[in-house]
Enzyme design. Structure first.
Site, PDB file in Angstrom:
ATOM      1  CB  THR A  37      -0.890   0.034   1.264  1.00  0.00           C
ATOM      2  OG1 THR A  37      -1.658  -1.161   1.312  1.00  0.00           O
ATOM      3  CG2 THR A  37      -1.813   1.240   1.233  1.00  0.00           C
TER       4      THR A  37
ATOM      5  CE  LYS B 112      -5.078  -0.943   1.614  1.00  0.00           C
ATOM      6  NZ  LYS B 112      -5.349  -2.163   2.310  1.00  0.00           N
TER       7      LYS B 112
ATOM      8  CE  LYS C 231       1.544   2.264   4.098  1.00  0.00           C
ATOM      9  NZ  LYS C 231       2.109   0.984   3.703  1.00  0.00           N
TER      10      LYS C 231
HETATM   11  P1  NAD Z   1       5.848  -5.901   7.525  1.00  0.00           P
HETATM   12  O1  NAD Z   1       6.579  -4.762   8.126  1.00  0.00           O
HETATM   13  O2  NAD Z   1       5.442  -7.058   8.364  1.00  0.00           O
HETATM   14  O3  NAD Z   1       6.677  -6.485   6.264  1.00  0.00           O
HETATM   15  C1  NAD Z   1       7.463  -5.718   5.407  1.00  0.00           C
HETATM   16  C2  NAD Z   1       8.709  -6.522   5.097  1.00  0.00           C
HETATM   17  O4  NAD Z   1       9.486  -5.796   4.140  1.00  0.00           O
HETATM   18  C3  NAD Z   1       9.611  -6.759   6.317  1.00  0.00           C
HETATM   19  O5  NAD Z   1       9.856  -8.137   6.469  1.00  0.00           O
HETATM   20  C4  NAD Z   1      10.875  -5.967   5.995  1.00  0.00           C
HETATM   21  O6  NAD Z   1      12.055  -6.573   6.500  1.00  0.00           O
HETATM   22  C5  NAD Z   1      10.848  -5.984   4.476  1.00  0.00           C
HETATM   23  N1  NAD Z   1      11.644  -4.921   3.868  1.00  0.00           N
HETATM   24  C6  NAD Z   1      11.720  -3.614   4.194  1.00  0.00           C
HETATM   25  N2  NAD Z   1      12.561  -2.962   3.373  1.00  0.00           N
HETATM   26  C7  NAD Z   1      13.025  -3.890   2.485  1.00  0.00           C
HETATM   27  C8  NAD Z   1      13.918  -3.845   1.389  1.00  0.00           C
HETATM   28  N3  NAD Z   1      14.510  -2.720   1.022  1.00  0.00           N
HETATM   29  N4  NAD Z   1      14.158  -4.989   0.710  1.00  0.00           N
HETATM   30  C9  NAD Z   1      13.560  -6.162   1.070  1.00  0.00           C
HETATM   31  N5  NAD Z   1      12.711  -6.266   2.101  1.00  0.00           N
HETATM   32  C10 NAD Z   1      12.448  -5.145   2.802  1.00  0.00           C
HETATM   33  O7  NAD Z   1       4.555  -5.240   6.822  1.00  0.00           O
HETATM   34  P2  NAD Z   1       3.204  -5.990   6.351  1.00  0.00           P
HETATM   35  O8  NAD Z   1       2.194  -5.928   7.443  1.00  0.00           O
HETATM   36  O9  NAD Z   1       3.574  -7.290   5.729  1.00  0.00           O
HETATM   37  O10 NAD Z   1       2.716  -4.961   5.240  1.00  0.00           O
HETATM   38  C11 NAD Z   1       3.307  -4.926   3.942  1.00  0.00           C
HETATM   39  C12 NAD Z   1       2.461  -4.003   3.073  1.00  0.00           C
HETATM   40  O11 NAD Z   1       1.111  -4.490   3.030  1.00  0.00           O
HETATM   41  C13 NAD Z   1       2.371  -2.562   3.595  1.00  0.00           C
HETATM   42  O12 NAD Z   1       2.440  -1.680   2.512  1.00  0.00           O
HETATM   43  C14 NAD Z   1       1.018  -2.524   4.304  1.00  0.00           C
HETATM   44  O13 NAD Z   1       0.459  -1.231   4.332  1.00  0.00           O
HETATM   45  C15 NAD Z   1       0.217  -3.468   3.422  1.00  0.00           C
HETATM   46  N6  NAD Z   1      -0.933  -4.098   4.081  1.00  0.00           N
HETATM   47  C16 NAD Z   1      -0.792  -4.670   5.314  1.00  0.00           C
HETATM   48  C17 NAD Z   1      -1.903  -5.286   5.911  1.00  0.00           C
HETATM   49  C18 NAD Z   1      -1.785  -5.951   7.263  1.00  0.00           C
HETATM   50  O14 NAD Z   1      -2.842  -6.304   7.843  1.00  0.00           O
HETATM   51  N7  NAD Z   1      -0.612  -6.158   7.797  1.00  0.00           N
HETATM   52  C19 NAD Z   1      -3.140  -5.309   5.246  1.00  0.00           C
HETATM   53  C20 NAD Z   1      -3.237  -4.747   3.975  1.00  0.00           C
HETATM   54  C21 NAD Z   1      -2.128  -4.141   3.402  1.00  0.00           C
END
Ligand code: NAD
Length: 290
Positions: free
Chosen positions: A93, A168, A243
């Site tokens: 997102t 979204k 966010k």
């Molecule tokens: P998270 O923080 O658990 O996962 C993100 C991952 O990206 C981490 O493991 C981190 O180490 C990795 N990362 C960061 N920088 C990096 C890089 N340069 N190279 C490789 N890996 C890297 O976050 P999440 O909850 O999995 O969310 C991910 C996305 O999904 C976000 O944009 C969030 O807004 C969206 N989202 C999350 C949810 C939810 O319920 N968690 C729901 C819908 C959408």
């Protein structure tokens, strides 16, 4: 297909595992060793950089925290590193403007790209029941669709690049607004002497009915089982709702509109988050209204 997967966190970890289950060869990268170990346990091959993971693939999927990271990862490690003809799917997102910029850069280098943010949380990512809203050309959508179908229950083409992100944030702005409205209605009903279950029984079959009430009721013990029944743990974190509301207000400014209810929802979630509630489910905002 051979698919690179970048960003194996709460959401990406389950999604990468589902691609393996669907028979794809998944080449995974994350900055976190724990995430890489879990991905390996789930059948992914792991690599020391995103650029290495992208070698020799048909598609690249990313699930990263924000727009700045998405832009940097695609500029440094994906565009020009993945084979010509690969399709890129960013499921993070992020803001609409960055999504359009990255897609334009990818297309200028000869790749097809979609933004494909999701509705649904960690449980849906693990179960493969996400909803994808997809922005990009017809051709890019056609190529991305089979990958996304392995991860979700609905894959909807929203139009040009960036339109997935637009859908979204508009959806989540509405979600934030109707969750607060639902919480206010329950709090007021109780003050007026109504039992919450009785109010639910009436409103869930009347014109006030909405998803926040019937699928995600913020009152413990009322309606289906939700994070409210688990001390507001799990579900969709307040910090993530904030966010998305910030992204929505940024997009509103760019589009020259002034959504009053969205702005108020952002203020209320900002205050709730600042009071130390960022990790609690977003329906916990009812506890601040009482
Ligand atoms: P998270 O923080 O658990 O996962 C993100 C991952 O990206 C981490 O493991 C981190 O180490 C990795 N990362 C960061 N920088 C990096 C890089 N340069 N190279 C490789 N890996 C890297 O976050 P999440 O909850 O999995 O969310 C991910 C996305 O999904 C976000 O944009 C969030 O807004 C969206 N989202 C999350 C949810 C939810 O319920 N968690 C729901 C819908 C959408």
């Amino acid at each position: 297909m051979k698919i690179a997967f970048i960003g194996l966190g709460n959401m990406g970890g389950g999604m990468a595992a589902n691609l393996v289950k669907a028979g794809h060869e998944v080449r995974a990268f994350d900055l976190s060793d724990d995430a890489l170990n879990a991905a390996r346990d789930n059948g992914c091959a792991t690599f020391a950089s995103a650029a290495e993971a992208c070698q020799d693939v048909d598609a690249v999927v990313s699930m990263l925290p924000n727009g700045a990271i998405v832009k940097a990862v695609y500029a440094n490690d994906v565009i020009g590193k993945a084979p010509a003809g690969a399709v890129f799917l960013d499921c993070s997102t992020i803001d609409v403007a960055t999504a359009r910029e990255v897609a334009a850069d990818a297309e200028a280098a000869g790749y097809a790209m979609v933004d494909a943010p999701v509705s649904g949380g960690i449980a849906a990512a693990e179960a493969g029941t996400l909803t994808f809203m997809v922005g990009g050309s017809e051709e890019a959508f056609k190529r991305a669709e089979p990958v996304l179908s392995a991860l979700g229950k609905a894959v909807i083409h929203a139009g040009q690049a960036g339109n997935g992100q637009a859908a979204k944030i508009c959806n989540n702005m509405l979600l934030g607004i109707h969750m607060i409205g639902t919480c206010e209605a329950f709090a007021m009903a109780q003050k007026l002497g109504l039992d919450p279950q009785t109010f639910y029984d009436i409103s869930s079959v009347s014109s006030g009915q909405c998803w926040s009430m019937t699928s995600y009721c913020p009152v413990p013990g009322v309606g289906p089982t939700t994070p409210a029944d688990n001390g507001y743990q799990g579900g969709f974190a307040t910090g993530l709702m904030l966010k998305d509301l910030k992204l929505a207000m940024e997009a509103a400014q760019t589009a020259g509109v002034d959504p009053q209810m969205g702005q108020r929802a952002r203020e209320l979630y900002e205050a709730f988050d600042a009071a130390g509630n960022g990790a609690r489910d977003f329906s916990a905002i009812i506890t601040s209204l009482k």
